[in-house]
Each structure stands twice: as structure tokens, then as C-alpha cells.
Design a protein around this motif. Structure first.
Motif, mmCIF file in Angstrom:
data_model
loop_
_atom_site.group_PDB
_atom_site.id
_atom_site.type_symbol
_atom_site.label_atom_id
_atom_site.label_comp_id
_atom_site.label_asym_id
_atom_site.label_seq_id
_atom_site.Cartn_x
_atom_site.Cartn_y
_atom_site.Cartn_z
ATOM 1 N N ARG A 29 0.835 -1.214 0.000
ATOM 2 C CA ARG A 29 0.000 0.000 0.000
ATOM 3 C C ARG A 29 0.868 1.260 0.000
ATOM 4 O O ARG A 29 0.590 2.235 0.679
ATOM 5 N N THR A 30 1.896 1.225 -0.818
ATOM 6 C CA THR A 30 2.861 2.312 -0.912
ATOM 7 C C THR A 30 2.179 3.637 -1.251
ATOM 8 O O THR A 30 2.611 4.698 -0.797
ATOM 9 N N TYR A 31 1.122 3.576 -2.028
ATOM 10 C CA TYR A 31 0.398 4.771 -2.461
ATOM 11 C C TYR A 31 -0.176 5.580 -1.299
ATOM 12 O O TYR A 31 -0.548 6.732 -1.469
ATOM 13 N N HIS A 32 -0.234 5.026 -0.087
ATOM 14 C CA HIS A 32 -0.724 5.764 1.087
ATOM 15 C C HIS A 32 0.322 6.711 1.676
ATOM 16 O O HIS A 32 -0.023 7.635 2.416
ATOM 17 N N ILE A 33 1.590 6.488 1.384
ATOM 18 C CA ILE A 33 2.652 7.262 2.028
ATOM 19 C C ILE A 33 2.524 8.773 1.807
ATOM 20 O O ILE A 33 2.715 9.544 2.745
ATOM 21 N N PRO A 34 2.151 9.260 0.605
ATOM 22 C CA PRO A 34 1.987 10.716 0.451
ATOM 23 C C PRO A 34 0.894 11.305 1.357
ATOM 24 O O PRO A 34 0.987 12.457 1.773
ATOM 25 N N ASN A 35 -0.124 10.509 1.689
ATOM 26 C CA ASN A 35 -1.164 10.979 2.617
ATOM 27 C C ASN A 35 -0.637 11.047 4.049
ATOM 28 O O ASN A 35 -1.081 11.864 4.842
ATOM 29 N N ILE A 36 0.310 10.176 4.365
ATOM 30 C CA ILE A 36 0.868 10.098 5.710
ATOM 31 C C ILE A 36 1.920 11.184 5.924
ATOM 32 O O ILE A 36 2.014 11.757 7.009
ATOM 33 N N CYS A 37 2.696 11.464 4.911
ATOM 34 C CA CYS A 37 3.823 12.394 5.042
ATOM 35 C C CYS A 37 3.893 13.337 3.828
ATOM 36 O O CYS A 37 4.873 13.330 3.084
ATOM 37 N N PRO A 38 2.853 14.175 3.632
ATOM 38 C CA PRO A 38 2.802 15.018 2.431
ATOM 39 C C PRO A 38 3.878 16.099 2.355
ATOM 40 O O PRO A 38 4.180 16.580 1.270
ATOM 41 N N GLU A 39 4.471 16.449 3.487
ATOM 42 C CA GLU A 39 5.519 17.472 3.448
ATOM 43 C C GLU A 39 6.825 16.938 2.866
ATOM 44 O O GLU A 39 7.676 17.707 2.423
ATOM 45 N N LYS A 40 6.999 15.625 2.834
ATOM 46 C CA LYS A 40 8.216 15.002 2.292
ATOM 47 C C LYS A 40 7.951 14.229 0.998
ATOM 48 O O LYS A 40 8.766 14.251 0.091
ATOM 49 N N ILE A 41 6.831 13.511 0.944
ATOM 50 C CA ILE A 41 6.496 12.691 -0.218
ATOM 51 C C ILE A 41 5.250 13.291 -0.869
ATOM 52 O O ILE A 41 4.171 13.272 -0.292
ATOM 53 N N LYS A 42 5.421 13.827 -2.071
ATOM 54 C CA LYS A 42 4.315 14.510 -2.754
ATOM 55 C C LYS A 42 3.369 13.536 -3.443
ATOM 56 O O LYS A 42 2.156 13.741 -3.431
ATOM 57 N N SER A 59 7.145 5.622 -9.401
ATOM 58 C CA SER A 59 7.829 6.901 -9.221
ATOM 59 C C SER A 59 7.493 7.480 -7.855
ATOM 60 O O SER A 59 6.320 7.561 -7.486
ATOM 61 N N TRP A 60 8.538 7.859 -7.128
ATOM 62 C CA TRP A 60 8.400 8.561 -5.858
ATOM 63 C C TRP A 60 8.722 10.027 -6.125
ATOM 64 O O TRP A 60 9.832 10.350 -6.544
ATOM 65 N N ASN A 61 7.777 10.923 -5.913
ATOM 66 C CA ASN A 61 7.980 12.362 -6.048
ATOM 67 C C ASN A 61 8.126 12.917 -4.636
ATOM 68 O O ASN A 61 7.195 12.834 -3.844
ATOM 69 N N TYR A 62 9.314 13.450 -4.349
ATOM 70 C CA TYR A 62 9.628 13.823 -2.975
ATOM 71 C C TYR A 62 10.349 15.167 -2.926
ATOM 72 O O TYR A 62 10.797 15.698 -3.938
ATOM 73 N N ILE A 63 10.443 15.702 -1.725
ATOM 74 C CA ILE A 63 11.152 16.953 -1.477
ATOM 75 C C ILE A 63 12.426 16.616 -0.713
ATOM 76 O O ILE A 63 12.382 15.959 0.323
ATOM 77 N N HIS A 64 13.562 17.073 -1.243
ATOM 78 C CA HIS A 64 14.842 16.875 -0.563
ATOM 79 C C HIS A 64 15.650 18.155 -0.696
ATOM 80 O O HIS A 64 15.815 18.680 -1.797
ATOM 81 N N GLU A 65 16.107 18.659 0.429
ATOM 82 C CA GLU A 65 16.867 19.908 0.487
ATOM 83 C C GLU A 65 16.107 21.045 -0.193
ATOM 84 O O GLU A 65 16.677 21.860 -0.908
ATOM 85 N N GLY A 66 14.785 21.065 0.008
ATOM 86 C CA GLY A 66 13.939 22.123 -0.519
ATOM 87 C C GLY A 66 13.611 22.014 -1.996
ATOM 88 O O GLY A 66 12.931 22.884 -2.546
ATOM 89 N N LYS A 67 14.050 20.955 -2.657
ATOM 90 C CA LYS A 67 13.808 20.791 -4.093
ATOM 91 C C LYS A 67 12.887 19.610 -4.355
ATOM 92 O O LYS A 67 12.951 18.590 -3.662
ATOM 93 N N SER A 68 12.065 19.744 -5.393
ATOM 94 C CA SER A 68 11.237 18.631 -5.848
ATOM 95 C C SER A 68 12.113 17.657 -6.622
ATOM 96 O O SER A 68 12.851 18.070 -7.522
ATOM 97 N N CYS A 69 12.034 16.387 -6.271
ATOM 98 C CA CYS A 69 12.849 15.351 -6.900
ATOM 99 C C CYS A 69 11.965 14.160 -7.253
ATOM 100 O O CYS A 69 10.866 14.009 -6.716
ATOM 101 N N VAL A 70 12.486 13.326 -8.149
ATOM 102 C CA VAL A 70 11.790 12.103 -8.530
ATOM 103 C C VAL A 70 12.783 10.950 -8.469
ATOM 104 O O VAL A 70 13.938 11.100 -8.862
#
Length: 152
Positions: A29-42, A59-70
């Protein structure tokens, strides 16, 4: 160009949630992670395969060091019996710095809660590239803590 060898950074994190709960979220249920931690995982999107199956591309769309990353990953291995899942990065910002990058997560039951054993295996593009300790401390560990609070 200097020869760079395969290296790893690993950690163990004690969590309150059961190994089954953690494994279920990270594997099936990996797709739930953005709901759990939206400030890190978009967002987390599946491109091929099905959630919780080997060979799936996600694809994991995440924020690292203030930047959007994939990080586009292939689910390389799933071991239901040992509650272990392996992700190999096949596209994204990490491959700008590393020739290869893998995440291996294993969830082990304990008397109270469980232990998450995380290994990041990587090969640097060159010797100037830092080890990914910052990624571990500022992205991976906070997300694990949020998932623990959510699942417990």
C-alpha cells in the motif's frame, strides 16, 4: 576518472508498529505514504505492474533539500516471509550523483513493535560525491517515523 566501488549506508530503527503493518505499507500500500507524510512525499505513482509485485515500476515524487525530486524505481525483490522489499532506482536525481542506488528494507518483529533495517547501496559517480547520510536523516528517517505514527 577514479574507480568508485559499491558502498552502503545502513540503519536500524525501532518502531512501535508491527513488522506486518510496516511491510504492508511499504510493499503493498505504498500509495498511502503521500497521505501520511505530504511534506516530504508529494506523490507515488505506479507505471507498470501492480502494487506489491516484483518488477513493478513506481515513481516517488519527494522533497529533498527544498527541491522537488523524482526517483523512478523498480521493485526488485519482495520476500513476504522475511518481510523484506528491495527497490532499485532506474531514473531521477539520485542517478545524477550515483551510478547505481538501491533501497533494501526489512521489517523484523520484536516483543514490542518492530525494527526497520534500511540499507542504501550505491556507487558514486565520482569520489567528490558525498555519502547519502543527508538523504537518510532528512528524508527517509522522518518518513519512517510518520508511517510509524500512522500505523501504530
Amino acid at each position: 576518472m577514479a574507480y568508485c566501488q559499491l558502498q552502503k549506508v545502513e540503519t536500524n530503527m525501532h518502531v512501535k508498529a508491527s513488522a506486518e503493518q510496516f511491510y504492508d505499507v511499504y510493499c503493498k500500500r505504498t500509495y498511502h505514504i503521500p497521505n501520511i507524510c505530504p511534506e516530504k512525499i508529494k506523490s507515488i505513482e505506479i507505471h507498470e505492474g501492480e502494487w506489491g509485485s516484483e518488477g513493478s515500476i513506481v515513481s516517488w515524487n519527494y522533497i529533498h533539500e527544498g527541491k522537488s525530486c523524482v526517483a523512478k524505481v523498480v521493485v526488485e525483490g519482495i520476500d513476504d516471509e522475511n518481510k523484506k522489499v528491495n527497490f532499485k532506482v532506474i531514473e531521477g536525481e539520485l542517478l545524477q550523483h550515483y551510478k547505481s542506488f538501491k533501497f533494501v528494507m526489512q521489517f523484523t518483529p520484536k516483543e514490542k513493535g518492530s525494527v526497520v533495517h534500511l540499507v542504501m547501496e550505491y556507487e558514486k559517480q565520482n569520489n567528490e560525491v558525498p555519502d547519502p547520510h543527508d538523504l537518510l536523516q532528512n528524508l527517509v528517517e522522518p518518513v519512517l517515523r510518520k508511517v510509524d505514527a500512522y500505523t501504530y
